[in-house]
Design an enzyme around this catalytic site. Structure first.
Site: not given
Ligand code: SRM
Ligand code: SF4
Length: 582
Positions: A93, A162, A226, A228, A447, A453, A492, A496
């Site tokens: 990323r 981030r 993390k 943000k 997402c 993922c 899930c 994201c």
């Molecule tokens: Fe996310 C984890 C993809 C934005 C909340 N996110 C992941 C992971 C890395 C899975 C993992 O931990 O193994 C995913 C990778 C999937 C893949 O194959 O690419 C993933 N997140 C993404 C992206 C690529 C979604 C997309 O389709 O665009 C976004 C990348 C953002 C970036 O460029 O940095 C992405 N993730 C977000 C957002 C939106 C935002 O930040 O505005 C959120 C919700 C906001 C937040 O953080 O509360 C988000 N991602 C999560 C979470 C839940 C965090 C939590 O507090 O519970 C996880 C799981 C974790 O961290 O344990 C996670």
């Molecule tokens: Fe993966 Fe869940 Fe984030 Fe979708 S919402 S990219 S399934 S961690």
């Protein structure tokens, strides 16, 4: 907008978890503390040729370097049957504050995507790029390639600050430039300072100890989780400022940036069946002049660094620290570290959290074209050479590109005399057709989910387009094809694609099964409510069919779909068994 949080300061409670011995904290804390500032054994793991994977602890540490080990889940079972290790690859990323990049940087990403990442790029919901399917042996080539164009993957993941987001609003050119510069400054300031990245990925020698701490802000254990940061320019809440741990809401007078309202404690992630986890909208706690942005980042991050839960990772995000300690206490602690009180928050107004698709003219006369990129996927599809088309544009474009928080792309800063050439390429590659989707499609986000993922429980990116087609048919039947409605899907409950603030939200529970949420605010100001749990497409369409029909019949003038869903009280109606029988 409440300002009563600026009341007298609560006494400072220093009984935080860090006062406990490290071994009493969660295992991730020990790992960080013992990692030699994120070096671990990453360099050794890269050399191991017998496996495409890296050792378990390095998987976690590599996240701080913007890299995730994944496996191709489409072939996981088949590989297991053949007694082969999973098809391990890495996702890289990129760190791209505010989503702004030059054509030269685009062309490098294009080349890296073609050479190492399955001939595709993925635009993300935080305005950057992901390269998937990179082999371990190619990671250095990718990262050094990024360095050639002054890009990196530092702190794109991990327990740190981030990717910093910033509004795109092309019409407000001067404000955008200033806010983007601040976002970049905040990003540079808040990323880890360890030399680990340069040593492992660029092959640089370790610098001799200077006597100063390698990580002045983060220490040895970085953040609890993390963190943000995002900057928004009203009236478009494209970054979803209420979903950020720390959000800055730009306040301007006569087009001149004065300062920011500060919002803290937003977050989306939740876990099904775990009520201690929940999405939370950020709380606006006051106003700062613009020269206090970096000091505010420091103060807020220090408070979360020191008070965040380091025992239970499931409760380690800032939103829970705020709810556990109290907003007044956290605000007072931030002010105490700033050394001055926050001013009362200033009035502001949002109208939407979507992107203005199509051509726009900035106040400086330059033109911008926002291209709808469905779910951020840039590839050459069977019927559309999107990857090639964007490369052709990058080859002639003299302005910049901007990745939007809605996974779209702005071809930005086009001189009017250059517009015909860009338009010719948009036509030649038929890219302009992408912008002719319905109001629902143009406001959709999904997402990544399967197959990369590791946390996905259901499809998202690969499924939402076909579901939108079916919902579109219902909308068209009621004359609502053009109605802008936000729909966001995730594979899930982690959220994201920020589904809990969409007018229609869907989160994966199991293959083909989703929770359905309705009623998010059109400009990201209200969480939606769960209406159906763990249901398949047929039930989703049946319910949406009825709701859309009611909406068409009973909406008030200008009423948004999300507002109507809340007014109609669908969550309670369905729960109490009345809805499907009416
Ligand atoms: Fe996310 C984890 C993809 C934005 C909340 N996110 C992941 C992971 C890395 C899975 C993992 O931990 O193994 C995913 C990778 C999937 C893949 O194959 O690419 C993933 N997140 C993404 C992206 C690529 C979604 C997309 O389709 O665009 C976004 C990348 C953002 C970036 O460029 O940095 C992405 N993730 C977000 C957002 C939106 C935002 O930040 O505005 C959120 C919700 C906001 C937040 O953080 O509360 C988000 N991602 C999560 C979470 C839940 C965090 C939590 O507090 O519970 C996880 C799981 C974790 O961290 O344990 C996670
Ligand atoms: Fe993966 Fe869940 Fe984030 Fe979708 S919402 S990219 S399934 S961690």
């Amino acid at each position: 907008m409440s300002t009563d949080t600026l009341a007298p300061r609560a006494p400072v409670d220093r009984s935080r978890d860090l006062s406990q011995p490290l071994e009493k904290l969660g295992p991730d804390e020990t790992l960080k503390a013992n990692s030699d500032q994120l070096r671990g054994t990453i360099a050794e793991g890269l050399e191991a040729e017998l496996t495409a994977a890296v050792p378990g602890n390095d998987i976690k540490l590599m996240k701080f370097h913007g890299l995730y080990q994944q496996d191709d889940r489409d072939i996981r079972d088949e590989r297991r049957r053949q007694r082969l290790e999973p098809a391990y690859r890495f996702m890289a990323r990129v760190r791209l504050p505010g989503g702004v990049l030059s054509p030269t940087q685009w062309l490098k990403l294009d080349a890296l995507g073609r050479a190492y990442a399955g001939e595709t790029l993925r635009l993300t919901t935080r305005q950057t790029f992901q390269l998937h399917r990179v082999h371990k042996k190619d990671l250095r080539a990718v990262i050094q390639g990024l360095r050639d164009v002054l890009l990196d993957t530092k702190a794109a993941c991990g327990d740190d600050s981030r990717g910093v987001m910033a509004s795109i609003n092309p019409e407000l050119s001067a404000l955008h430039a200033e806010v983007h510069a601040l976002a970049k400054q905040a990003s540079d300031h808040a990323i880890p300072k360890t030399g680990a990245y340069r040593e492992i990925w660029y092959g640089e020698e370790r610098a001799a100890p200077s006597g100063e701490p390698e990580e002045p802000l983060y220490g040895k254990t970085y953040m609890p989780r993390k963190f943000k940061i995002g900057f928004v320019i009203p009236p478009i809440n494209d970054i979803d400022v209420y979903a950020q741990d720390l959000g800055f809401i730009a306040i301007s007078e006569g087009g001149e940036l004065k300062g920011f309202n500060v919002a803290i404690g937003g977050g989306m992630g939740r876990t099904d069946q775990a009520p201690k986890t929940y999405p939370r909208l950020a709380s606006v706690i006051g106003y700062i002049p613009k020269d206090k942005v970096i000091a505010t980042c420091d103060a807020v991050m220090q408070v979360q660094r020191d008070y965040g839960d380091r025992v239970d990772r499931g409760r380690a995000r800032f939103k829970y620290t705020i709810d556990d300690k109290g907003l007044d206490f956290i605000t007072a602690e931030i002010e105490s570290r700033l050394g001055f009180p926050l001013e009362p928050a200033k009035p502001y107004h949002f109208t939407s959290n979507g992107d203005a698709i199509g051509w726009q003219r900035g106040e400086d006369g330059r033109e911008h074209f926002t291209l709808f990129v469905e779910n951020g996927r840039v590839s050459n599809f069977a019927d559309l050479a999107l990857f090639d088309g964007l490369r052709a544009i990058a080859e002639i474009h003299k302005g910049m590109f901007r990745v939007t928080p809605n996974q779209n792309l702005v071809i930005a800063d086009i001189e009017p005399s250059d517009r015909p050439a860009i338009e010719a390429l948009l036509n030649e590659y038929r890219l302009d057709a992408l912008n002719r989707g319905s109001g629902l499609r143009l406001n959709s986000m999904a997402c990544v989910a399967l197959p990369t993922c590791g946390l996905a429980m259901a499809e998202s990116e690969r499924y939402l387009p076909s579901l939108v087609e079916k919902i579109d048919a219902i909308l068209a039947g009621h004359g609502l094809a053009e109605e802008p409605i936000t729909i966001r899907m995730t594979g899930c409950p982690n959220g994201c694609a920020r589904p809990y603030i969409a007018e229609i939200g869907l989160t994966g529970r199991a293959p083909g099964k989703y929770n359905l949420y309705l009623g998010g605010g059109f400009h990201g100001q209200r969480l939606n409510k769960m209406v159906l749990e763990n249901v398949g497409e047929q039930t989703i369409l049946e319910l949406l069919g009825k709701v859309i029909e009611h909406f068409a019949r009973e909406r008030q003038p200008e009423e948004r779909f999300g507002d109507f869903a809340i007014r109609a009280g669908y969550a309670a109606e369905v729960k109490e068994g009345r809805f499907f029988n009416d």
